[in-house]
Design an enzyme around this catalytic site. Structure first.
Site, PDB file in Angstrom:
ATOM      1  CD  GLU A 179      12.802  59.460  50.593  1.00  0.00           C
ATOM      2  OE1 GLU A 179      13.090  58.786  49.590  1.00  0.00           O
ATOM      3  OE2 GLU A 179      13.536  60.372  51.025  1.00  0.00           O
ATOM      4  CG  ASP A 229       7.298  60.402  51.864  1.00  0.00           C
ATOM      5  OD1 ASP A 229       6.547  59.415  51.705  1.00  0.00           O
ATOM      6  OD2 ASP A 229       8.125  60.770  51.001  1.00  0.00           O
ATOM      7  CD  GLU A 249      15.484  63.861  55.313  1.00  0.00           C
ATOM      8  OE1 GLU A 249      15.874  64.123  54.166  1.00  0.00           O
ATOM      9  OE2 GLU A 249      15.149  62.702  55.654  1.00  0.00           O
TER      10      GLU A 249
HETATM   11  O1  G3I Z   1      31.714  58.786  53.302  1.00  0.00           O
HETATM   12  C1  G3I Z   1      31.755  57.694  52.386  1.00  0.00           C
HETATM   13  C2  G3I Z   1      33.142  57.562  51.770  1.00  0.00           C
HETATM   14  O2  G3I Z   1      34.064  57.231  52.800  1.00  0.00           O
HETATM   15  C3  G3I Z   1      33.113  56.477  50.724  1.00  0.00           C
HETATM   16  O3  G3I Z   1      34.368  56.413  50.088  1.00  0.00           O
HETATM   17  C4  G3I Z   1      32.020  56.810  49.699  1.00  0.00           C
HETATM   18  C5  G3I Z   1      31.921  55.770  48.622  1.00  0.00           C
HETATM   19  O4  G3I Z   1      31.286  54.640  49.137  1.00  0.00           O
HETATM   20  O5  G3I Z   1      30.739  56.870  50.362  1.00  0.00           O
HETATM   21  C6  G3I Z   1      30.718  57.908  51.311  1.00  0.00           C
HETATM   22  O6  G3I Z   1      29.470  57.873  51.939  1.00  0.00           O
HETATM   23  C7  G3I Z   1      28.404  58.464  51.195  1.00  0.00           C
HETATM   24  C8  G3I Z   1      27.631  59.327  52.194  1.00  0.00           C
HETATM   25  O7  G3I Z   1      26.468  59.889  51.584  1.00  0.00           O
HETATM   26  C9  G3I Z   1      28.470  60.436  52.781  1.00  0.00           C
HETATM   27  O8  G3I Z   1      28.850  61.333  51.772  1.00  0.00           O
HETATM   28  C10 G3I Z   1      27.499  57.366  50.658  1.00  0.00           C
HETATM   29  O9  G3I Z   1      28.166  56.644  49.655  1.00  0.00           O
HETATM   30  C11 G3I Z   1      26.237  58.004  50.056  1.00  0.00           C
HETATM   31  O10 G3I Z   1      25.307  56.988  49.683  1.00  0.00           O
HETATM   32  C12 G3I Z   1      25.563  58.880  51.127  1.00  0.00           C
HETATM   33  O11 G3I Z   1      24.467  59.553  50.486  1.00  0.00           O
HETATM   34  C13 G3I Z   1      23.457  60.015  51.403  1.00  0.00           C
HETATM   35  C14 G3I Z   1      22.113  59.673  50.760  1.00  0.00           C
HETATM   36  O12 G3I Z   1      21.023  60.182  51.585  1.00  0.00           O
HETATM   37  C15 G3I Z   1      21.928  58.166  50.629  1.00  0.00           C
HETATM   38  O13 G3I Z   1      21.995  57.583  51.901  1.00  0.00           O
HETATM   39  C16 G3I Z   1      23.574  61.532  51.577  1.00  0.00           C
HETATM   40  O14 G3I Z   1      24.763  61.860  52.275  1.00  0.00           O
HETATM   41  C17 G3I Z   1      22.382  62.042  52.359  1.00  0.00           C
HETATM   42  O15 G3I Z   1      22.404  63.462  52.441  1.00  0.00           O
HETATM   43  C18 G3I Z   1      21.069  61.608  51.706  1.00  0.00           C
HETATM   44  O16 G3I Z   1      20.033  62.003  52.557  1.00  0.00           O
HETATM   45  C19 G3I Z   1      18.696  61.755  52.106  1.00  0.00           C
HETATM   46  C20 G3I Z   1      17.876  61.262  53.297  1.00  0.00           C
HETATM   47  O17 G3I Z   1      18.451  60.095  53.840  1.00  0.00           O
HETATM   48  C21 G3I Z   1      16.427  61.051  52.889  1.00  0.00           C
HETATM   49  N1  G3I Z   1      15.850  62.271  52.312  1.00  0.00           N
HETATM   50  C22 G3I Z   1      16.618  62.796  51.175  1.00  0.00           C
HETATM   51  C23 G3I Z   1      18.070  63.077  51.602  1.00  0.00           C
HETATM   52  C24 G3I Z   1      18.870  63.688  50.472  1.00  0.00           C
HETATM   53  O18 G3I Z   1      18.951  62.789  49.409  1.00  0.00           O
END
Ligand code: G3I
Length: 367
Positions: A166, A210, A273
């Site tokens: 991105e 991206d 994605e």
């Molecule tokens: O699983 C942990 C949990 O154990 C913990 O208690 C909690 C609080 O810290 O966090 C949980 O992990 C979270 C994880 O998703 C799994 O649910 C993270 O905090 C959270 O930041 C993470 O978010 C991810 C996000 O990117 C940021 O990294 C999303 O799952 C993921 O689907 C999303 O993916 C992005 C791509 O990387 C880039 N393109 C867009 C896409 C959607 O936003």
């Protein structure tokens, strides 16, 4: 199990004649009016294509036998959804925690899957350590160390990496401002990241990734011009990743046009994605579409995407990855995503059965 929305008839869909080799968008639009039927179990997703079919996974899913069985049945490739990101690996004082990433990479290989790394450098992550206040020499050294250490740790085990994620501005007008650009240079940080990743893992295909590249033609064009400039600067870019979080309300043809332009770079392309939300993001006009209309829009746009991917030369079809395997695995239903428990934006419903878009993909892939 979430009931099908009223008006959906899956049986009629799966009984509908497959569109085996449509070459025109009209074929997709025609298919879009089909209904949906629960029908028989769909063939495994990975049986639909002779290129890798991928999906995301997370450590929290590895102990779910239903999800494990579905992944083993349906995909050839896994993208850890967050465990390989700076938010999970980079710790205070530039320490690293590889416990989650190691578990995901090990699991993928134990299942015989290709493992795709996402992502080494992302404008929105690592910001507690990589700050504007950090002296530039230290910033550069820690930047290089992070990329080379993470990519080097999994050397020979990753089919590819999203090296930088991105980098283009949200509206497509130039590049995104971020601390990496401010400290190391707006394009120099990208070149640097690719060079460090290449030195650390000579075999992984290195991607610039991206989103909204199909949804926003201006952003798609900016992205492709950026790739061309980076290649001219010697960046070892081996592929381009289009996230394809599709806006199903975009006009017909935008997806096809982006893929046609992207193909001209001659690089492997990763649909990295894919999802296609039925529900609009906030801030738009009241959504008066029926469920059937939304399903028809999904089928038309996803069919167009699958046809555009199939129109690529085989050597440019890197992989076709959905962001989650089943509707219930989607970030869109989770709190950190869009918190929409009823969203249905993937090829398989919460039970692993085909959603309407599945048939459009199967038809476009010629199965
Ligand atoms: O699983 C942990 C949990 O154990 C913990 O208690 C909690 C609080 O810290 O966090 C949980 O992990 C979270 C994880 O998703 C799994 O649910 C993270 O905090 C959270 O930041 C993470 O978010 C991810 C996000 O990117 C940021 O990294 C999303 O799952 C993921 O689907 C999303 O993916 C992005 C791509 O990387 C880039 N393109 C867009 C896409 C959607 O936003």
């Amino acid at each position: 199990m979430r009931a099908d929305p009223p008006g959906l008839n899956r049986r009629a869909l799966l009984a509908a004649p497959l569109i085996l080799a449509p070459s025109s968008l009209a074929a997709c639009e025609r298919f879009a009016s089909a209904e949906v039927a629960p029908g028989p179990d769909a063939p495994p997703l990975k049986s639909l294509a002779d290129f890798p079919i991928g999906a995301t996974g997370m450590t929290g899913q590895l102990d779910d036998p239903v999800w494990v069985a579905a992944m083993r049945r349906d995909v050839d490739q896994i993208t850890p959804e967050w465990e390989l990101k700076p938010e999970r690996i980079l710790q205070p004082g530039f320490a690293y925690d590889f416990s989650a990433s190691d578990r995901m990479v090990d699991w993928g290989h134990e299942q015989g899957l290709r493992v795709f790394g996402h992502t080494l450098v992302w404008y929105s992550q690592g910001l507690d350590q990589f700050t504007d206040a950090l002296p530039t020499a230290r910033f550069a050294a820690e930047f290089d160390r992070y990329v080379s250490t993470v990519a080097g740790r999994y050397r020979g085990r990753m089919v590819g990496w999203d090296v930088v994620n991105e980098a283009v501005a949200e509206d497509g007008d130039g590049l995104r401002d971020c601390v990496y650009a401010r400290k190391l240079g707006p394009e120099a940080y990208i070149v640097r990241a690719f060079e460090q990743a290449r030195a650390a893992d000579p075999d992984a295909v290195l991607f610039l990734n991206d989103y909204n590249l199909e949804n926003n033609p201006r952003k798609g064009a900016t992205f492709l011009r950026l790739v061309e400039r980076l290649l001219a600067q010697g960046a070892p870019i081996g592929g381009i990743g289009t996230q394809s979080h599709l806006d199903i309300e975009i006009p017909a043809g935008q997806i096809r046009d982006f893929f046609r332009d992207a193909a001209s770079l001659g690089l492997p392309i990763h649909v990295s994605e894919l999802d296609f939300p039925m529900q609009r993001d906030g801030g738009r006009a009241p959504d008066l579409r029926s469920t059937a209309d939304r399903r028809a829009q999904q089928v038309a746009r996803v069919g167009e995407l699958a046809e555009a991917f199939m129109a690529l030369p085989a050597r440019q079809r890197f992989a076709f990855t959905t962001w989650g395997l089943r509707d219930s695995d989607s970030w869109l239903v989770r709190e950190e995503g869009k918190n929409r428990p009823n969203e249905s934006a993937l090829l398989l419903d919460g039970e692993g059965r085909p959603n309407p878009a599945f048939q459009a993909v199967a038809g476009a892939f010629g199965r």
